[in-house]
Design a protein around this motif. Structure first.
Motif, PDB file in Angstrom:
ATOM      1  N   VAL A  80       0.883  -1.173   0.000  1.00 45.44           N
ATOM      2  CA  VAL A  80       0.000   0.000   0.000  1.00 45.44           C
ATOM      3  C   VAL A  80       0.918   1.220   0.000  1.00 45.44           C
ATOM      4  O   VAL A  80       1.462   1.611   1.037  1.00 45.44           O
ATOM      5  CB  VAL A  80      -0.938  -0.001   1.216  1.00 45.44           C
ATOM      6  N   ALA A  81       1.110   1.800  -1.160  1.00 42.45           N
ATOM      7  CA  ALA A  81       2.144   2.813  -1.341  1.00 42.45           C
ATOM      8  C   ALA A  81       1.963   4.009  -0.416  1.00 42.45           C
ATOM      9  O   ALA A  81       2.939   4.506   0.171  1.00 42.45           O
ATOM     10  CB  ALA A  81       2.172   3.265  -2.802  1.00 42.45           C
ATOM     11  N   ALA A  82       0.738   4.494  -0.279  1.00 40.37           N
ATOM     12  CA  ALA A  82       0.523   5.685   0.540  1.00 40.37           C
ATOM     13  C   ALA A  82       0.882   5.421   1.996  1.00 40.37           C
ATOM     14  O   ALA A  82       1.528   6.249   2.656  1.00 40.37           O
ATOM     15  CB  ALA A  82      -0.924   6.141   0.421  1.00 40.37           C
ATOM     16  N   ALA A  83       0.458   4.256   2.504  1.00 48.79           N
ATOM     17  CA  ALA A  83       0.774   3.894   3.889  1.00 48.79           C
ATOM     18  C   ALA A  83       2.274   3.695   4.062  1.00 48.79           C
ATOM     19  O   ALA A  83       2.867   4.126   5.062  1.00 48.79           O
ATOM     20  CB  ALA A  83       0.007   2.644   4.289  1.00 48.79           C
ATOM     21  N   ALA A  84       2.898   3.042   3.086  1.00 48.89           N
ATOM     22  CA  ALA A  84       4.332   2.781   3.170  1.00 48.89           C
ATOM     23  C   ALA A  84       5.125   4.083   3.182  1.00 48.89           C
ATOM     24  O   ALA A  84       6.046   4.259   3.995  1.00 48.89           O
ATOM     25  CB  ALA A  84       4.775   1.898   2.011  1.00 48.89           C
ATOM     26  N   ASP A  85       4.773   5.000   2.308  1.00 40.61           N
ATOM     27  CA  ASP A  85       5.493   6.270   2.246  1.00 40.61           C
ATOM     28  C   ASP A  85       5.356   7.037   3.559  1.00 40.61           C
ATOM     29  O   ASP A  85       6.331   7.621   4.068  1.00 40.61           O
ATOM     30  CB  ASP A  85       4.971   7.117   1.091  1.00 40.61           C
ATOM     31  N   LEU A  86       4.150   7.036   4.119  1.00 42.47           N
ATOM     32  CA  LEU A  86       3.929   7.737   5.381  1.00 42.47           C
ATOM     33  C   LEU A  86       4.717   7.076   6.501  1.00 42.47           C
ATOM     34  O   LEU A  86       5.356   7.760   7.322  1.00 42.47           O
ATOM     35  CB  LEU A  86       2.432   7.755   5.693  1.00 42.47           C
ATOM     36  N   ALA A  87       4.697   5.744   6.544  1.00 43.42           N
ATOM     37  CA  ALA A  87       5.405   5.017   7.603  1.00 43.42           C
ATOM     38  C   ALA A  87       6.915   5.215   7.497  1.00 43.42           C
ATOM     39  O   ALA A  87       7.595   5.458   8.506  1.00 43.42           O
ATOM     40  CB  ALA A  87       5.050   3.534   7.541  1.00 43.42           C
ATOM     41  N   PHE A  88       7.453   5.128   6.281  1.00 46.86           N
ATOM     42  CA  PHE A  88       8.890   5.333   6.121  1.00 46.86           C
ATOM     43  C   PHE A  88       9.294   6.758   6.490  1.00 46.86           C
ATOM     44  O   PHE A  88      10.361   6.980   7.071  1.00 46.86           O
ATOM     45  CB  PHE A  88       9.327   4.999   4.696  1.00 46.86           C
ATOM     46  N   GLY A  89       8.456   7.714   6.157  1.00 51.50           N
ATOM     47  CA  GLY A  89       8.760   9.085   6.535  1.00 51.50           C
ATOM     48  C   GLY A  89       8.790   9.266   8.041  1.00 51.50           C
ATOM     49  O   GLY A  89       9.692   9.938   8.582  1.00 51.50           O
ATOM     50  N   ARG A  90       7.828   8.672   8.719  1.00 49.72           N
ATOM     51  CA  ARG A  90       7.803   8.752  10.180  1.00 49.72           C
ATOM     52  C   ARG A  90       9.012   8.034  10.782  1.00 49.72           C
ATOM     53  O   ARG A  90       9.632   8.529  11.740  1.00 49.72           O
ATOM     54  CB  ARG A  90       6.499   8.141  10.705  1.00 49.72           C
ATOM     55  N   ALA A  91       9.344   6.877  10.223  1.00 43.61           N
ATOM     56  CA  ALA A  91      10.489   6.123  10.728  1.00 43.61           C
ATOM     57  C   ALA A  91      11.784   6.901  10.539  1.00 43.61           C
ATOM     58  O   ALA A  91      12.648   6.935  11.436  1.00 43.61           O
ATOM     59  CB  ALA A  91      10.569   4.771  10.012  1.00 43.61           C
ATOM     60  N   SER A  92      11.938   7.543   9.396  1.00 48.25           N
ATOM     61  CA  SER A  92      13.143   8.315   9.120  1.00 48.25           C
ATOM     62  C   SER A  92      13.284   9.462  10.119  1.00 48.25           C
ATOM     63  O   SER A  92      14.382   9.715  10.666  1.00 48.25           O
ATOM     64  CB  SER A  92      13.091   8.856   7.689  1.00 48.25           C
ATOM     65  N   GLU A  93      12.198  10.165  10.385  1.00 44.21           N
ATOM     66  CA  GLU A  93      12.239  11.266  11.344  1.00 44.21           C
ATOM     67  C   GLU A  93      12.581  10.753  12.743  1.00 44.21           C
ATOM     68  O   GLU A  93      13.388  11.360  13.462  1.00 44.21           O
ATOM     69  CB  GLU A  93      10.894  11.995  11.344  1.00 44.21           C
ATOM     70  N   PHE A  94      11.969   9.629  13.124  1.00 40.55           N
ATOM     71  CA  PHE A  94      12.170   9.058  14.461  1.00 40.55           C
ATOM     72  C   PHE A  94      13.630   8.623  14.643  1.00 40.55           C
ATOM     73  O   PHE A  94      14.268   8.934  15.665  1.00 40.55           O
ATOM     74  CB  PHE A  94      11.219   7.866  14.623  1.00 40.55           C
ATOM     75  N   ILE A  95      14.155   7.910  13.661  1.00 39.08           N
ATOM     76  CA  ILE A  95      15.539   7.463  13.749  1.00 39.08           C
ATOM     77  C   ILE A  95      16.490   8.649  13.780  1.00 39.08           C
ATOM     78  O   ILE A  95      17.425   8.702  14.598  1.00 39.08           O
ATOM     79  CB  ILE A  95      15.869   6.513  12.583  1.00 39.08           C
ATOM     80  N   GLY A  96      16.243   9.625  12.923  1.00 40.72           N
ATOM     81  CA  GLY A  96      17.090  10.804  12.912  1.00 40.72           C
ATOM     82  C   GLY A  96      17.088  11.544  14.240  1.00 40.72           C
ATOM     83  O   GLY A  96      18.121  12.048  14.707  1.00 40.72           O
ATOM     84  N   ARG A  97      15.916  11.589  14.880  1.00 39.44           N
ATOM     85  CA  ARG A  97      15.807  12.280  16.174  1.00 39.44           C
ATOM     86  C   ARG A  97      16.623  11.583  17.253  1.00 39.44           C
ATOM     87  O   ARG A  97      17.245  12.240  18.107  1.00 39.44           O
ATOM     88  CB  ARG A  97      14.326  12.327  16.557  1.00 39.44           C
ATOM     89  N   HIS A  98      16.649  10.259  17.231  1.00 38.17           N
ATOM     90  CA  HIS A  98      17.329   9.518  18.296  1.00 38.17           C
ATOM     91  C   HIS A  98      18.784   9.224  17.970  1.00 38.17           C
ATOM     92  O   HIS A  98      19.558   8.885  18.868  1.00 38.17           O
ATOM     93  CB  HIS A  98      16.566   8.241  18.595  1.00 38.17           C
ATOM     94  N   ILE A  99      19.159   9.339  16.714  1.00 39.58           N
ATOM     95  CA  ILE A  99      20.569   9.190  16.351  1.00 39.58           C
ATOM     96  C   ILE A  99      21.232  10.558  16.196  1.00 39.58           C
ATOM     97  O   ILE A  99      22.327  10.755  16.702  1.00 39.58           O
ATOM     98  CB  ILE A  99      20.708   8.357  15.043  1.00 39.58           C
TER      99      ILE A  99
END
Length: 221
Positions: A202-221
């Motif tokens: 599901v492209a829309a869900a995947a794009d949203l999830a990856f974007g959230r994951a990228s922000e989260f990882i960047g915040r903690h790293i």
């Protein structure tokens, strides 16, 4: 540069590990934890995505203790499930920890990001491993890991129609780990972020999830 390297676990076991080196200035490391299909080309694509954001990304071959180099077609899930059921959790975590240590030695903090079986393992890593944060995508077997608190921040992503993780299982996980950040995606089921499985993606869900994951990882790293 992308390459297969060796990683040596604490008990001397040597496993394959796909390494995608960071593009540009290095920000840290990410360990990707596999589905029941092994180190697939699709996961290598995910690694490339995060390498482009400045992370060294490693995918340890967590089936190597059972079958060296095992990559299971998506159409043959029972084979992957059998390999998964033959694994020993402590040995798998030792292999994950060795991979985390390998990336940490290159400099910076290390996150874990897992899919399906690997999503559950990412939760376990957030309990027992030296990681900056963990991101499970449609992590399974959640009840098996409700044995300890989380010591690293976790952000999880599940499809609202995931037959592998029914609402009651996810609700129990949320209650057990109230600090876990949870996102669910309407119209998405299991493997919604796997673009090599068109029936599930599901492209829309995947794009949203990856974007959230990228922000989260960047915040903690």
């Amino acid at each position: 540069m992308n390459m297969m390297i060796d990683v040596t676990s604490a008990d001397g076991h040597v496993l394959d590990c796909w390494l995608a080196e960071a593009a540009g200035d290095r920000r840290g490391g990410i360990v990707i934890l596999q589905e029941i299909f092994g180190v697939t080309d699709q996961l290598k694509g995910v690694a490339a995505r995060f390498a482009a954001e400045g992370y060294d990304v490693a995918i340890p071959a967590l089936f190597d203790r059972q079958q060296k180099g095992a990559v299971i077609p998506f159409s043959e899930a029972p084979k992957g499930r059998d390999l998964m059921l033959a694994t020993d959790l402590n040995a798998v975590m030792s292999d994950i920890d060795a991979t985390v240590a390998m990336l940490a030695a290159r400099g910076g903090k290390v996150a874990v990001l897992g899919f399906c079986w690997g999503g559950g393992l990412a939760l376990r890593a957030a309990q027992v491993s030296d990681v900056a944060c963990a991101v499970p995508f449609y992590g399974t077997r959640l009840d098996a890991y409700q044995i300890a608190p989380l010591v690293a921040p976790v952000q999880g992503h599940w499809g609202a129609e995931d037959s592998h993780v029914p609402p009651a299982m996810l609700d129990a996980a949320r209650a057990y780990w109230p600090d876990m950040e949870v996102y669910t995606y309407d119209g998405a089921g299991h493997a919604f972020a796997n673009d090599a499985r068109p029936a599930d993606h599901v492209a829309a869900a995947a794009d949203l999830a990856f974007g959230r994951a990228s922000e989260f990882i960047g915040r903690h790293i």
